[in-house]
Design an enzyme around this catalytic site. Structure first.
Site, short mmCIF file in Angstrom:
data_model
loop_
_atom_site.label_atom_id
_atom_site.label_comp_id
_atom_site.label_asym_id
_atom_site.label_seq_id
_atom_site.Cartn_x
_atom_site.Cartn_y
_atom_site.Cartn_z
N ARG A 40 -5.04 6.90 0.40
CA ARG A 40 -4.13 5.77 0.21
C ARG A 40 -4.57 4.90 -0.96
O ARG A 40 -5.74 4.94 -1.36
CB ARG A 40 -4.10 4.95 1.48
CG ARG A 40 -5.42 4.26 1.83
CD ARG A 40 -5.45 2.79 1.47
NE ARG A 40 -4.46 2.00 2.14
CZ ARG A 40 -4.63 1.51 3.35
NH1 ARG A 40 -5.74 1.74 4.01
NH2 ARG A 40 -3.67 0.77 3.89
N ASN A 51 0.54 -2.56 5.53
CA ASN A 51 1.19 -3.85 5.74
C ASN A 51 2.67 -3.65 6.13
O ASN A 51 3.37 -2.82 5.54
CB ASN A 51 1.09 -4.67 4.45
CG ASN A 51 0.95 -6.14 4.75
OD1 ASN A 51 0.90 -6.56 5.91
ND2 ASN A 51 0.89 -6.95 3.69
N CYS A 70 0.83 -1.20 0.00
CA CYS A 70 0.00 0.00 0.00
C CYS A 70 0.87 1.25 0.00
O CYS A 70 2.06 1.22 0.29
CB CYS A 70 -0.87 0.05 1.25
SG CYS A 70 -1.88 -1.42 1.49
#
Lengths: 324, 324, 324, 324
Positions: free
Chosen positions: B16, B79, B2
């Site tokens: 995002r 992540n 991400c």
């Protein structure tokens, strides 16, 4: 500058980013079969293939940036400054000005084979549309459903290259750009094996490391590399919606974001529009820089036996879907 | 993986890309002020700031990926595999599980200053939402209108970094990513001067050459560099439409195109959705991979004194505007 | 493969690395003025300029890799596989085999101007030295004190390029290599300014960051870039010892270390020898891979009016100076 | 800046490039066993291991840049500006100034295991050799035949890292440098397979393409990567001459050529000397920038039970072997 790509997951698509620092009031423009093209040196043609694409219409003449005809043959002109040379006219050849080149080819040809025949007798001449509209230095990509070629008007003559990648950007010449891909053989969509030092524990700390070496800038060489890598490794579903959406994702890998590429005097090159034509069905999709939503115009929904240009103004306003 | 960014041209934006190979049925989710958050170790809070963002709702609980509260404070989890370590609970500290972290912070804090106070007493504990939903390894970016911080739960404790770039991706740690930017000092939006060999004639053959050195791959380090360069050099007009459109362009510079990043077993990481929240006005904009059009949901158009979650299913279908 | 460079800090130097996976018993070889060159199609020349360089001597014939004549004109052949094409002989032209090309030019020419005259009438023919010694695919760099040219025998004819950088490596063609330098305009010997994000504090954490972007591998394109950057930015003192030492340092920037470049079948390309000729004084310096010490042979210390080849076997043994 | 490497093809070697813009009159210096080391806070040691290395001798004290003791333990200090922090002295710890660190360790330890014990009780203190000779900010590599460690005096304390690559350069910290290698997993000594676009014909146009991605500049991060790649893939013959020659080739891959790295005020960093110690036999080989020939000094050819320093002035003059 610009990037043109072809993509054929199940249907066939042709499109491009137009990257400039100014817009020239281009519109989606359909030229029906009997619109009279008055070629400056080759006479009138009022019985030709219909075509759809992006054009600036001046004095009722469609100055096409790129277009697709009813046979699915497509053609785009891209900036080629410092390299493109247009010549004096020559008796016995088809003297066509650069601004007439797209109508000349798309009006008469259905396949690349036919294109090559036409190119054998053409002379791209140095003849302005008008004093106010001099010629742009261009080269072209032409594609049918099977293959594509690049045409470059160089100082030493017209060069025609088979294009195995279906991509075109700008300087330097196509031959150079194609060779330059050899330097990216190792780039991969997969995590690379550790060949650096196999006895050393090197961590593949994230996905995407296989792409290392891909250039991330906006130069025409880097866009050529990225667009080719993206096109050759692209995955989409066998639907029109997925393929069209994916086509714009491919163009987004070489999109020019405003602010990142200064063109001098306080302006920036940016991707004024992106287009994607389904050449099988004659549907021209596009987005503008300011409007993320895709707009579509269908060639075959118009009266193609007409003699009048049909134009659609671009959708520049951001179309947001408000849920509440 | 991400990428999260912040952007403040005139208003303030936070958003995002979510890059994964599978979707978890996430929805735009509004938590009104009196929705009862039952923290596993810290009791119930049914009187908190309202918030909007993307969440998977399980058993009426919003598992937020990122969100913004009514005070404009925003927070996103990204992540962080192999690095994130969640700890056992400790008496005397605020024992919060990773999945409760966004509600805990956004429910109570209006500014980064307040966030730092909360972080001083927090313990991010190793407590799953359920057996079927174990914790993801994450780190977080938290931003108000002025500044942002990164929170990383490392083996040696919780690290909190001031974030001068307003960007976060994934591995390795933020400290490394920030240092790594030093290697790109020379990258520029302008054509570079010839310092290679000033007495040699080197042709600036196209615009964009100043960007050479920018990496073009999808690794988290490369996305961090590109997103930072794009954000710091971005230019837009002082309108909501221009800023929101530009924000998605910035996210597009690090977008993951399907096919270019293999996640193993025949799947690909791709950008499942992109979001952009105007944190001043509480408007949450997003796009899905399959739908280019922007969809918007407004926090303040909902009854925020309610105790019931409000959700909007995502618009996955390509919304094309057909002109003919 | 190989790299040839020219360097002119105060005196004039010409030399090269020979990079191969096998050695062909080359020796420093002086051809005096009256050694009879029997050109296969052009007759005997026993009255020519004397020359010194590296050659494999077969049947008393000097197969030169590179050489310098008594007028200071120098010439080196470098591997050019897949591109070099030697032609059938043609009446009325100077039919010269590739293996005779260096003697033909260095025997008769004192300047690049004279070389260009000779090249105007030459035909590089496909005629082996012997069945056991077929022609190598080569291109050449030729230099006098002022300038240099590159000669490439392509499928479409002999191409002669002015060489503004005085460097030659291998594939692809010189024209491509020269253009490729444009991609390195920003590389610098100085610390770069922070143009990435001027408002962000980026640390110039060590000297040498200005060189970022220089490729570090052993491909011929990368060696071309590095050798050019090194030559154009080199600094030495105005002494023969400093200039010669520096010349070998320049060659070391493109040296091939054994193990780093696999040539297949368990062998490695490495720099078998490096040479540096002071072309003003006819002193030929060289090093072998196994012997760091420089060895020198002087053209003018030999009886140049002789008709017999003079050879010096190479110093392959490491010559260490032991202090105790 | 500098680069230190270890190499163990059959025997064991340790050495370094010293890269600076000025020389400090360093000499090859042997410290016999009974030379009295007067540690400023730890008293005299006149019964220690003998050692050989490069040092500037001031007031009969050997300020070692790097050295190897008679047990084969080696240690080098490398520039670490902005990171190295020396502390106040502390009761109960071994208070050693940075300039005493090499004698302290090499005088007493034979193995890395013993080194680690010593490091457990050390305090590297902020105590200048003299007002005229303040401390340099340094970090160190220490190696025995089996393994090596890096010692970094950071603001938060002394860090000791196992060093799996046996290489050290300069900024940033070793932990960062080691992680950074992960970005080069794909680099190879072999020609890469075409993973970019397997259906496209991409030409492996020259050997060495597998190395693409290796950085070619002189920054400390790039030298770390190149030196590691070179060391791990190096191939030499099982002889002292071949191994020593190869060791200098490895150092040459990160050598600083004069002119390519400006240090400000018109000076350039360059490789003042390169050293290679056979730590099994105590033979110290070196070259200076101006002299390609290798010079050797043997530890065990000197009277090691002496109490007097033994020094050899460096051979700065180019030693050319003239054949005629």
């Amino acid at each position: 500058m610009c990037t043109a790509i072809t993509y054929a997951p199940h249907a066939h698509y042709f499109g491009r980013n137009l990257d400039l620092n100014v817009s020239y009031h281009e519109q989606v423009t359909i030229t029906p079969r009997h619109y009279p093209f008055n070629f400056r040196r080759m006479g009138e043609n009022a019985n030709h293939y219909a075509m759809i694409g992006m054009a600036t219409v001046v004095e009722d003449y469609p100055l096409y940036y790129e277009a697709t005809n009813e046979k699915g043959l497509s053609m785009a002109g891209l900036n080629f400054p410092g390299n493109a040379v247009f010549k004096p006219e020559v008796d016995g050849r088809d003297n066509i000005s650069s601004f007439e080149f797209i109508p000349w080819i798309l009006g008469q040809c259905a396949t690349i084979e036919e294109v090559k025949e036409r190119l054998a007798t053409i002379q791209l001449i140095n003849l302005n549309f008008s004093d106010a509209l001099p010629l742009h230095p261009l080269h072209w990509i032409i594609a049918d459903s099977d293959t594509s070629v690049v045409v470059e008007p160089m100082a030493d003559g017209l060069r025609v290259y088979d294009n195995p990648v279906g991509v075109l950007t700008n300087n330097p010449s196509f031959e150079y750009q194609l060779f330059n891909l050899n330097d990216y053989r190792h780039v991969s969509t997969k995590l690379p094996a550790n060949t650096f030092a196999p006895t050393l524990n090197l961590d593949a700390y994230c996905l995407g490391l296989g792409g290392q070496g891909l250039p991330g800038d906006l130069s025409s060489t880097s866009r050529f590399v990225r667009a080719t890598f993206a096109t050759f490794n692209s995955v989409c579903e066998p639907t029109e919606a997925s393929a069209v959406g994916q086509f714009f994702k491919l163009l987004d890998t070489v999109m020019q974001t405003r602010g990142l590429n200064e063109a001098g005097d306080g302006t920036y090159e940016y991707t004024i529009y992106s287009s994607c034509c389904n050449v099988d069905d004659g549907i021209y999709y596009y987005r503008t820089y300011g409007n993320n939503q895709i707009t579509a115009v269908s060639l075959f929904h118009e009266p193609l036996d007409s003699d009048r240009l049909i134009t659609y103004r671009l959708q520049y306003q951001q179309q947001i879907h408000y849920e509440n």
